[in-house]
Scaffold this motif. Sequence first.
Motif, PDB file in Angstrom:
ATOM      1  N   ASP A 126       0.828  -1.199   0.000  1.00 60.93           N
ATOM      2  CA  ASP A 126       0.000   0.000   0.000  1.00 60.93           C
ATOM      3  C   ASP A 126       0.865   1.253   0.000  1.00 60.93           C
ATOM      4  O   ASP A 126       2.003   1.259   0.479  1.00 60.93           O
ATOM      5  N   PHE A 127       0.283   2.334  -0.538  1.00 60.40           N
ATOM      6  CA  PHE A 127       0.859   3.667  -0.425  1.00 60.40           C
ATOM      7  C   PHE A 127       0.038   4.436   0.607  1.00 60.40           C
ATOM      8  O   PHE A 127      -1.110   4.093   0.896  1.00 60.40           O
ATOM      9  N   TYR A 152       2.071   6.808 -18.992  1.00 58.02           N
ATOM     10  CA  TYR A 152       2.464   7.390 -17.710  1.00 58.02           C
ATOM     11  C   TYR A 152       2.426   6.359 -16.592  1.00 58.02           C
ATOM     12  O   TYR A 152       3.319   6.313 -15.739  1.00 58.02           O
ATOM     13  N   SER A 153       1.367   5.555 -16.554  1.00 60.21           N
ATOM     14  CA  SER A 153       1.251   4.582 -15.474  1.00 60.21           C
ATOM     15  C   SER A 153       2.335   3.515 -15.580  1.00 60.21           C
ATOM     16  O   SER A 153       2.909   3.098 -14.568  1.00 60.21           O
ATOM     17  N   TYR A 154       2.641   3.084 -16.802  1.00 58.60           N
ATOM     18  CA  TYR A 154       3.704   2.100 -16.978  1.00 58.60           C
ATOM     19  C   TYR A 154       5.052   2.693 -16.554  1.00 58.60           C
ATOM     20  O   TYR A 154       5.839   2.042 -15.843  1.00 58.60           O
ATOM     21  N   PHE A 182      -3.301  12.391  -3.415  1.00 57.84           N
ATOM     22  CA  PHE A 182      -3.660  11.374  -4.392  1.00 57.84           C
ATOM     23  C   PHE A 182      -2.376  10.953  -5.099  1.00 57.84           C
ATOM     24  O   PHE A 182      -1.312  11.571  -4.916  1.00 57.84           O
ATOM     25  N   CYS A 183      -2.449   9.905  -5.901  1.00 57.86           N
ATOM     26  CA  CYS A 183      -1.259   9.418  -6.611  1.00 57.86           C
ATOM     27  C   CYS A 183      -1.055  10.221  -7.888  1.00 57.86           C
ATOM     28  O   CYS A 183      -1.947  10.254  -8.747  1.00 57.86           O
ATOM     29  N   ASP A 184       0.070  10.885  -8.015  1.00 61.94           N
ATOM     30  CA  ASP A 184       0.435  11.556  -9.247  1.00 61.94           C
ATOM     31  C   ASP A 184       1.909  11.310  -9.530  1.00 61.94           C
ATOM     32  O   ASP A 184       2.659  10.862  -8.666  1.00 61.94           O
ATOM     33  N   PRO A 195      -2.674  -1.403  -6.784  1.00 58.73           N
ATOM     34  CA  PRO A 195      -3.527  -1.291  -7.979  1.00 58.73           C
ATOM     35  C   PRO A 195      -4.366  -0.012  -7.984  1.00 58.73           C
ATOM     36  O   PRO A 195      -4.606   0.576  -9.038  1.00 58.73           O
ATOM     37  N   GLY A 196      -4.816   0.431  -6.791  1.00 55.49           N
ATOM     38  CA  GLY A 196      -5.598   1.662  -6.715  1.00 55.49           C
ATOM     39  C   GLY A 196      -4.783   2.870  -7.118  1.00 55.49           C
ATOM     40  O   GLY A 196      -5.278   3.772  -7.803  1.00 55.49           O
ATOM     41  N   CYS A 197      -3.515   2.891  -6.716  1.00 58.86           N
ATOM     42  CA  CYS A 197      -2.627   3.996  -7.082  1.00 58.86           C
ATOM     43  C   CYS A 197      -2.361   3.987  -8.588  1.00 58.86           C
ATOM     44  O   CYS A 197      -2.334   5.041  -9.227  1.00 58.86           O
ATOM     45  N   VAL A 198      -2.185   2.807  -9.143  1.00 60.59           N
ATOM     46  CA  VAL A 198      -1.988   2.679 -10.596  1.00 60.59           C
ATOM     47  C   VAL A 198      -3.203   3.229 -11.342  1.00 60.59           C
ATOM     48  O   VAL A 198      -3.067   3.979 -12.323  1.00 60.59           O
TER      49      VAL A 198
END
Length: 255
Positions: A9-10, A156-158, A175-177, A93-96
């Motif tokens: 988790d993050f 970007y996600s990869y 949030f994830c950026d 996975p949620g952050c991705v």
Amino acid sequence: MTNYTVYKDFFFMEFSDSKQFQVLQGFLFLLIYLVSLMGNLLIIMLVTVDQCLHTPMYFFLKNVSFLNVCFISVTVPKLILSSLSHRSAISFPGCVCQVLFMVSFDTSELFLLKAMLYDHMWPSVTHYTMTIMNRAVCVQTVAASWLFGSFLGALYSYGSFSLSFCGSRKVPQFFCDVPSLLKISCSMMHVTIDISVIFGLIYGFFSLVSIGFSYCYIFNTMLRMPLLQGKSKAFSTCMPHLIVVSIFSQVPLPI
């Protein structure tokens, strides 16, 4: 070299250590989210129901509103849930998904804003009466915006999650950026994400510059119009789009 990236988790930043304040901010964000959601859904419903609004301009506006709904739904519900549950964690996975969808929706919206400009604003000031876009072209334009946005989002996600995260999982953001993930990464090489960021920045820069030059030409043409009524009509047509573009350019991008 060993890859330390594991599917853990993050953790996000918190607005306050006070649980009471976190609950208050959770309900405040919930209220803002619901108002924004209702506003955009109302636009979508009105454009869909009213036959007078079945034009390319409003077709694009409906899709922009839909993208707005999707964009805010990527991060805000999670932020509300974290505030109310006092748990700021998000799964790998949620952050991705946050990075993927935020970049995709953001890119698609910018694409549609340019399409709205060239379809509606230019004819309003140049008296070009031929229909630029029929329904088929509108649908193809929206599909192209989604495909291009999905491509950039996947890139970007990869690039972001091919990095190694061997230290703290505390994301310095709500949030994830991409910038925040780069800060907590222990990878020394960021070739893939660097290429992605450069590509995205070039696209965003030239998009906004092209819109800016288009408006310079539009306003110059408006000033040469002999009739005040024509100037007023063209100005009233351009201003809503210009306001939307101005607000869009001020929103922090997830890249």
